[in-house]
Design a protein around this motif. Structure first.
Motif, PDB file in Angstrom:
ATOM      1  N   TYR A 143       0.088   4.929   1.073  1.00 34.94           N
ATOM      2  CA  TYR A 143       0.090   5.054   2.483  1.00 34.94           C
ATOM      3  C   TYR A 143       1.454   5.382   3.252  1.00 34.94           C
ATOM      4  O   TYR A 143       1.584   5.609   4.322  1.00 34.94           O
ATOM      5  CB  TYR A 143      -0.589   3.920   3.299  1.00 34.94           C
ATOM      6  CG  TYR A 143      -2.506   3.992   3.080  1.00 34.94           C
ATOM      7  CD1 TYR A 143      -2.788   4.820   2.479  1.00 34.94           C
ATOM      8  CD2 TYR A 143      -3.073   3.226   4.141  1.00 34.94           C
ATOM      9  CE1 TYR A 143      -4.170   4.876   2.121  1.00 34.94           C
ATOM     10  CE2 TYR A 143      -4.387   3.195   3.760  1.00 34.94           C
ATOM     11  CZ  TYR A 143      -4.891   4.133   3.175  1.00 34.94           C
ATOM     12  OH  TYR A 143      -6.232   4.044   2.845  1.00 34.94           O
ATOM     13  N   HIS A 165      -5.955  -2.383  11.316  1.00 32.29           N
ATOM     14  CA  HIS A 165      -6.986  -1.224  11.159  1.00 32.29           C
ATOM     15  C   HIS A 165      -6.010  -0.579   9.849  1.00 32.29           C
ATOM     16  O   HIS A 165      -4.993  -0.056   9.684  1.00 32.29           O
ATOM     17  CB  HIS A 165      -6.501  -0.108  12.210  1.00 32.29           C
ATOM     18  CG  HIS A 165      -6.933  -0.820  13.576  1.00 32.29           C
ATOM     19  ND1 HIS A 165      -8.296  -0.727  13.967  1.00 32.29           N
ATOM     20  CD2 HIS A 165      -6.530  -1.516  14.389  1.00 32.29           C
ATOM     21  CE1 HIS A 165      -8.521  -1.280  15.029  1.00 32.29           C
ATOM     22  NE2 HIS A 165      -7.306  -1.716  15.347  1.00 32.29           N
ATOM     23  N   ARG A 177      -5.067  -6.004   1.559  1.00 34.28           N
ATOM     24  CA  ARG A 177      -5.268  -5.890   2.930  1.00 34.28           C
ATOM     25  C   ARG A 177      -4.518  -6.999   3.667  1.00 34.28           C
ATOM     26  O   ARG A 177      -4.326  -8.311   3.100  1.00 34.28           O
ATOM     27  CB  ARG A 177      -6.966  -6.191   3.202  1.00 34.28           C
ATOM     28  CG  ARG A 177      -7.683  -5.329   2.879  1.00 34.28           C
ATOM     29  CD  ARG A 177      -9.125  -5.352   3.025  1.00 34.28           C
ATOM     30  NE  ARG A 177      -9.518  -6.701   2.214  1.00 34.28           N
ATOM     31  CZ  ARG A 177     -10.555  -7.376   2.651  1.00 34.28           C
ATOM     32  NH1 ARG A 177     -11.547  -7.112   3.587  1.00 34.28           N
ATOM     33  NH2 ARG A 177     -10.789  -8.470   1.983  1.00 34.28           N
ATOM     34  N   GLU A 224      -6.398   1.756   7.674  1.00 35.99           N
ATOM     35  CA  GLU A 224      -5.938   3.191   7.465  1.00 35.99           C
ATOM     36  C   GLU A 224      -4.530   3.481   7.916  1.00 35.99           C
ATOM     37  O   GLU A 224      -3.797   4.572   7.664  1.00 35.99           O
ATOM     38  CB  GLU A 224      -6.874   4.326   8.167  1.00 35.99           C
ATOM     39  CG  GLU A 224      -6.947   4.315   9.513  1.00 35.99           C
ATOM     40  CD  GLU A 224      -7.603   3.282  10.227  1.00 35.99           C
ATOM     41  OE1 GLU A 224      -8.008   2.315   9.616  1.00 35.99           O
ATOM     42  OE2 GLU A 224      -7.670   3.299  11.694  1.00 35.99           O
ATOM     43  N   ARG A 225      -4.076   2.454   8.682  1.00 35.35           N
ATOM     44  CA  ARG A 225      -2.388   2.777   9.203  1.00 35.35           C
ATOM     45  C   ARG A 225      -1.669   1.759   8.495  1.00 35.35           C
ATOM     46  O   ARG A 225      -0.489   1.809   8.852  1.00 35.35           O
ATOM     47  CB  ARG A 225      -2.474   2.552  10.667  1.00 35.35           C
ATOM     48  CG  ARG A 225      -3.112   3.641  11.316  1.00 35.35           C
ATOM     49  CD  ARG A 225      -3.018   3.596  12.754  1.00 35.35           C
ATOM     50  NE  ARG A 225      -3.734   4.381  13.712  1.00 35.35           N
ATOM     51  CZ  ARG A 225      -3.335   4.722  15.075  1.00 35.35           C
ATOM     52  NH1 ARG A 225      -2.671   4.222  15.522  1.00 35.35           N
ATOM     53  NH2 ARG A 225      -4.184   5.631  15.550  1.00 35.35           N
ATOM     54  N   ARG A 277       0.804  -1.219  -0.041  1.00 33.78           N
ATOM     55  CA  ARG A 277      -0.143  -0.063   0.023  1.00 33.78           C
ATOM     56  C   ARG A 277       0.773   1.374  -0.069  1.00 33.78           C
ATOM     57  O   ARG A 277       0.822   2.144   0.883  1.00 33.78           O
ATOM     58  CB  ARG A 277      -0.961  -0.225   1.340  1.00 33.78           C
ATOM     59  CG  ARG A 277      -1.645  -1.408   1.366  1.00 33.78           C
ATOM     60  CD  ARG A 277      -2.282  -1.796   2.761  1.00 33.78           C
ATOM     61  NE  ARG A 277      -3.086  -0.947   3.108  1.00 33.78           N
ATOM     62  CZ  ARG A 277      -4.450  -0.928   3.353  1.00 33.78           C
ATOM     63  NH1 ARG A 277      -5.018  -2.054   2.861  1.00 33.78           N
ATOM     64  NH2 ARG A 277      -5.328  -0.285   3.960  1.00 33.78           N
ATOM     65  N   LYS A 328       2.146   8.701   5.169  1.00 37.04           N
ATOM     66  CA  LYS A 328       1.537   8.573   6.541  1.00 37.04           C
ATOM     67  C   LYS A 328       2.879   8.446   7.514  1.00 37.04           C
ATOM     68  O   LYS A 328       2.388   9.054   8.765  1.00 37.04           O
ATOM     69  CB  LYS A 328       0.553   7.592   6.892  1.00 37.04           C
ATOM     70  CG  LYS A 328      -0.543   7.641   5.958  1.00 37.04           C
ATOM     71  CD  LYS A 328      -1.906   7.061   6.316  1.00 37.04           C
ATOM     72  CE  LYS A 328      -3.078   7.197   5.730  1.00 37.04           C
ATOM     73  NZ  LYS A 328      -4.246   6.533   5.923  1.00 37.04           N
ATOM     74  N   SER A 335      -0.994  -0.444  12.946  1.00 34.63           N
ATOM     75  CA  SER A 335      -2.058  -0.872  12.343  1.00 34.63           C
ATOM     76  C   SER A 335      -2.649  -1.983  12.865  1.00 34.63           C
ATOM     77  O   SER A 335      -3.741  -2.536  13.004  1.00 34.63           O
ATOM     78  CB  SER A 335      -1.648  -1.075  11.077  1.00 34.63           C
ATOM     79  OG  SER A 335      -2.599  -1.796  10.074  1.00 34.63           O
TER      80      SER A 335
END
Ligand code: SF4
Ligand code: SF4
Ligand code: SF4
Lengths: 396, 296
Positions: free
Chosen positions: A117, B134, B163, B136-137, A114, A120, B122
């Motif tokens: 990301y 998680h 994922r 988004e992290r 990913r 981040k 995460s």
């Protein structure tokens, strides 16, 4: 004598036949990279749940940054151990480091699932897991890339200052004095960061626990990674110096390299000694003699370290360009193998899992290296990085 | 020149030793993690499992997992191991007369390696001890896969934005007051859900009541620092037979954490090292300038 006399851009056109061939290869692999991003890692790599890390992490990132430790190793020697005579070699070494680390950063974007990301990490310090060795590596490497380019920026400024009026000249005039002023803390940071993340790259695999073979899994992994990256850094500097002086018809630095070889040799031999003593003390020596693929790789790796190290300390080899080149190659090979071994050969997730890099995986690695070569050629032909064709007297 | 090199190197050595000493002095023994007070968990009893795989089906439904029909040529869902479509699987162990089933899933470790590995948290351990993911992290770095000693976190390699897939003890169901799907449907109560403390007592009681029925150990009480999913095995069949590694009682992340924390405790050593580097360089440079040499 000023820095201008010591470093000069290499004359000649950028678009040589060699450059064109490399550019073509890079172009082809860019297509493969696009495929990896659209179809996922599974489409391009041999990675699996058993081997979540493969060639790109073990070679492009972990080995790539170690090979990029020339700037670190040379700065240590020149600025900390005060061996000013090596000073002319610092700038080329810094460039190889900046390129090596930037290339590794490109590879990380290809490898993580990913990549969108990744941004981040720098912007979300409140999420940082300070227990994560990988976070330490990520933050350190990101910062170090910035530090490296700032360290090398005077080379760019020197060119632009003498160039035509305009944006770049203004940029150089504004920032060159600032960089000069902050050079000492900048360089201190440039020494601290690799000390931290190169050792952490060893610490990463400690978490692999029992999955990592006993010949590699040791509490000393952080220290061993640090020591070996310094050895590899010197070897890369020698390698690059010999190659560029031959390619670009620059004066050979055989004498300077000879004394550098001595330093490298001792670093490598001390590394090998610690490694072996540690294995014996941990009671793992019997593993060396088991008929496994791991013991074979271990023996090859150690042989390369020891032979390379011995060649570097023996005057017969280290005083000739050929001997320097061969021993540097051996040390680079050994350090590379040590890293690939720790991350892949020594890693055993259990039966039924196998990993060997796929063809696209290997080609993309080639492409990433090609990109680095292209950038190197463009930069040394545009900016004063390498030693001038008229050899200046080295300082002190 | 000449800068007194010997003096400098000596100074550097002293400074370096001081830095190292600061690191060592900071290297406290890492305190052992304990099970949270509100911890929940699961207990799988291999002597009760009949291998019906109802839990595998229920797990897929409860977690919206697609079928994995690779092993049947697309005919029906028949995963052969945990994978990116399967958070729970029943495996079989057979060795002559000896036979057992085995439920593989996340162990919800007390001191999870995967959580230690994960850069931005995460993977995180919740108050009840459940380890959840998680997205988004998550950067997709897959270090969790390297770190987990049980080979649990799986990864959607076939997707462009993958994922991490692992059992999260049906947290979404627990939040609604339900229990994990696999525990709910098991016709033999071979896998049960409950408070961790209750499960430990239950497991120990079973061992005490029927010593000849069981392998004499509850897996997870301290293995690899402990797990919140506990296992009982049939007499004569070890946990290694069932595919659970022999980790000893030390938490898996302990070695790495002790070393890293020793070095980075309070960030003292890095700051000290930075100061040393800076000071030595500044001294070298000044000495050179004094000697009428160029600045670097
Ligand atoms: S079993 Fe693996 S994935 Fe599950 S909590 Fe433990 S380390 Fe994490
Ligand atoms: S893949 Fe995601 S969940 Fe796993 S360690 Fe990396 S960031 Fe954390
Ligand atoms: S707790 Fe939920 S996710 Fe975990 S194995 Fe059971 S059904 Fe599957």
């Amino acid at each position: 004598m000023s820095a201008h006399d010591r470093h000069e851009a290499v004359a000649g056109p950028i678009w040589t036949p060699f450059f064109k061939v490399v550019a073509l290869i890079v172009g082809i692999t860019v297509v493969l990279m696009a495929r990896r991003f659209t179809l996922g890692l599974g489409s391009s790599t041999a990675l699996s749940d058993g081997y979540p890390w493969g060639l790109w992490i073990a070679f492009d990132v972990v080995t790539g940054t170690a090979l990029g430790c020339g700037g670190y190793a040379m700065a240590l020697l020149v600025y900390i151990f005060n061996r000013g005579k090596y000073h002319p070699m610092v700038r080329p070494a810094l460039l190889t480091s900046a390129l090596g680390y930037t290339t590794a950063a490109v590879a990380i974007h290809l490898d993580v699932g990913r990549p969108l990301y990744l941004y981040k990490i720098p912007v979300s310090p409140m999420w940082w897991n300070l227990n994560s060795a990988l976070l330490e590596v990520a933050v350190c490497v990101m910062t170090y890339i910035v530090v490296l380019w700032l360290e090398i920026s005077p080379a760019f400024f020197e060119k632009w200052e003498r160039g035509p009026d305009g944006f770049f000249k203004k940029l150089a005039n504004t920032f060159h004095p600032i960089i000069d002023k902050i050079m000492v803390p900048l360089m201190a940071l440039g020494l601290l960061l690799p000390t931290m993340h190169q050792s952490s790259l060893g610490a990463l695999m400690l978490l692999g626990g029992k999955k990592v073979h006993g010949l590699w899994h040791t509490p000393l992994l952080p220290g061993l990674y640090l020591l070996s990256c310094v050895g590899m850094g010197y070897a890369v500097v020698a390698f690059e110096s010999i190659l560029s002086s031959r390619t670009y018809k620059r004066p050979r630095e055989t004498r300077m390299l000879a004394s550098l070889a001595g330093v490298t040799g001792w670093v490598v031999l001390i590394f090998s000694g610690i490694r072996l003593v540690d294995i014996v003390l941990r009671g793992k020596a019997a593993l060396i003699f088991q008929p496994t693929i791991q013991s074979l790789f271990f023996l090859v790796e150690m042989a390369a370290f020891v032979v390379g190290g011995l060649m570097l300390v023996m005057p017969a080899f280290r005083n000739t360009a050929a001997g320097q080149f061969q021993s540097a190659m051996l040390v680079i090979f050994a350090g590379t193998l040590y890293r690939i071994d720790t991350y892949l050969v020594a890693y055993n997730p259990g039966p039924n899992w196998h990993y060997f890099p796929s063809v696209p995986e290997m080609l993309i690695t080639v492409g990433v290296i090609g990109l680095e070569i292209l950038a190197y050629v463009v930069i040394v032909k545009t900016f004063p990085i390498l030693r001038g064709a008229t050899p200046a007297q080295a300082a002190s | 020149m000449p800068v007194d090199r010997r003096k400098l190197i000596k100074g550097l050595a002293v400074a370096g030793a001081a830095t190292a000493a600061a690191g060592v002095a900071n290297a406290k023994i890492r305190p052992r993690k304990t099970v949270p007070t509100d911890a929940v968990g699961m207990l799988y009893d291999a002597t009760r499992c009949i291998g019906c795989k109802t839990c595998v089906v229920a797990c897929k439904q409860a977690n919206d997992m697609p079928p994995d029909s690779a092993s049947t040529g697309g005919l029906y869902d028949a995963p052969i191991d945990l994978n990116s479509k399967t958070k729970n699987i029943i495996k079989q162990y057979q060795d002559g007369e000896k036979q057992s089933y085995m439920k593989a899933q996340c162990m919800h470790c007390v001191d999870p390696s995967c959580v230690n590995a994960c850069m931005m948290g995460s993977l995180a351990k919740r108050e009840n001890g459940i380890v959840t993911w998680h997205g988004e992290r998550c950067t997709g770095c897959r270090y969790c896969g390297i770190a987990c000693p049980y080979g649990v976190p799986k990864y959607e390699f076939e997707k462009s934005f993958p994922r991490v897939i692992k059992c999260e003890m049906c947290s979404h169901r627990i939040a609604k007051g339900q229990i994990p799907a696999c525990c709910e449907v098991c016709p033999r109560q071979a896998v049960i859900y409950g408070k961790y403390s209750g499960l430990v007592a239950d497991a120990k009681k079973r061992l005490a009541d029927f010593p000849d029925r069981y392998f004499p150990k509850v897996f997870g009480l301290e293995d690899g620092g402990g797990t919140q999913v506990l296992y009982l095995s049939k007499a004569g069949i070890s946990f290694e037979n069932l595919g659970l590694p022999d980790l000893g009682s030390d938490p898996v992340p302990e070695l790495q954490q002790t070393i890293q924390h020793g070095i980075y405790q309070g960030f003292v050593a890095p700051v000290a090292l930075f100061a040393v580097f800076g000071a030595v360089m500044w001294r070298n440079r000044r000495a050179q300038e004094k000697a009428g040499e160029v600045k670097p």
